[in-house]
Write an enzyme that holds these catalytic residues in place. Sequence first.
Site, mmCIF file in Angstrom:
data_model
loop_
_atom_site.group_PDB
_atom_site.id
_atom_site.type_symbol
_atom_site.label_atom_id
_atom_site.label_comp_id
_atom_site.label_asym_id
_atom_site.label_seq_id
_atom_site.Cartn_x
_atom_site.Cartn_y
_atom_site.Cartn_z
ATOM 1 N N ASP A 121 0.441 -1.464 0.258
ATOM 2 C CA ASP A 121 -0.288 -0.298 0.043
ATOM 3 C C ASP A 121 1.377 1.059 0.341
ATOM 4 O O ASP A 121 0.367 2.260 -0.382
ATOM 5 C CB ASP A 121 -0.899 0.241 1.364
ATOM 6 C CG ASP A 121 -0.444 -0.049 2.866
ATOM 7 O OD1 ASP A 121 0.746 -0.066 2.782
ATOM 8 O OD2 ASP A 121 -1.157 -0.667 3.761
ATOM 9 N N ASP A 244 20.171 -4.030 0.573
ATOM 10 C CA ASP A 244 19.442 -2.836 0.488
ATOM 11 C C ASP A 244 19.809 -1.895 1.049
ATOM 12 O O ASP A 244 19.304 -0.571 1.477
ATOM 13 C CB ASP A 244 18.040 -2.798 -0.245
ATOM 14 C CG ASP A 244 17.590 -3.194 0.343
ATOM 15 O OD1 ASP A 244 17.895 -4.800 0.571
ATOM 16 O OD2 ASP A 244 16.967 -3.799 0.820
#
Length: 472
Positions: A121, A244
């Site tokens: 989302d 990352d």
Amino acid sequence: MSLSIPFANTYGTLPPQLFTRMKPTSVANPSLIAFNHDLATELGIENAEDNAELTRIFAGNEVPHGADPLAQLYAAHQFGQWNPQLGDGRALMLGDVKTTKGRFDIQLKGSGPTPYSRNGDGRSWLGPVLREYVISEAMHALGIPTTRALAAISTGEQVFRETALPGGVFTRVAASHIRVGTFQVLAARRDMEGLKALFEHAVERHYPEAKDPLEFLQSVIQAQAKLVAKWMSVGFIHGVMNTDNCTVSGETIDYGPCAFMDEFHPMQVFSSIDRHGRYAYGNQPDIIVWNMAQLATCLVPLMPDTDQSVKDFTEAVHAMPKMLHLNWRKAFTAKLGISSPTAEDDVLIQDLLRIMTDEKADFTNTFRALSDNIANPPLDQSDAFASWMQRWQTRIEREDNPYALMRTTNPYIIPRNHQIEAMIQSAVDGDFAPFHRLNTLLSKPFETSAEALPYTHPPMDDERVEATFCGT
């Protein structure tokens, strides 16, 4: 006068495959929880007095003048497994600014979906926003390289995880958001043009003295070796050291399932997703070497002589464990009042940590008690600790003012897990006073005070936090 941010937006000049330009998604009813005015001044931000304007901008409802919002692309090894495409799934970089201390990114987290959201989302619930604000600012006060907190916003909307939770947006400041994974995505795609452009940008931004990819790698290795040693020295466990979440700048980034240890144990894990202890406290030095090996692999193709470069890069990575150990020794001997460490001091450090493990001693309070020369339960009941104390006191007789050094390296207060969780629960209930109190106390971590004293206590049995979560 309206808010003025001196954006330069240099990242947006890189090849377009590295990012997607887009605007944040607005929220229903934002309110300002906190704004870091001191940091704003350092960034050259002016006219930051209008709370309504600050709320609109740092909620993502209004794009500030001069900004060039974009979501960055990167890949990663996540828990050792290759993921060829990730990226900012819930974040947008508004732009970067140039200051007297260098260039810094300003990024919104929780600002809505992006092309890299992977069906997410793009939002954050309030807990991770407040957690990252408090812990990143606490790390800065501890003198550990870190991203910074500029603003925290309540969105007035709910996000859905296991249940409905209040939403938030966090504004993060970083020397850059260039990650090992940023290099990995280009190297994996054999995008030499993009890789070369990213390398040149990263060198100019962080290590202008580096003449080639090998010197750049060596600079990143040095920065990360210092960083991880500092983590170890305060009992910090990052919890998700994927490539990352590893910056080339050498900053701590992404405070998802991170934690500070209470009872010391070298293999302590809190992260709920670290089921096999890959990123346990004691494994962090090995993992950062592994991450640097991945960066080296990305950089080799930029060198003219591949065979020789593989040898040179391998040598640089293999030199890192010794570098880490020297930084670890320097950090821990300072915690023991030793300003001129030698190899013989390793045994003194290791013996203390072994006793602390056996006695389940609190990491922070043990070192602070030594600094203040006060009682040190439960260690005071240990014959092994009594013997160690004699050896240590003999050792520091050769040092000038060891206790003064110790009180600048052993914090009195840290952001303990149970206090962070209690602060978040209070905020969910509408009370932000504990959040503001923690920020104030943690801004002076080495100072003894009556106000801070209750926050130095380890958790009671019913307060223990056994697992920490990413919040995504």
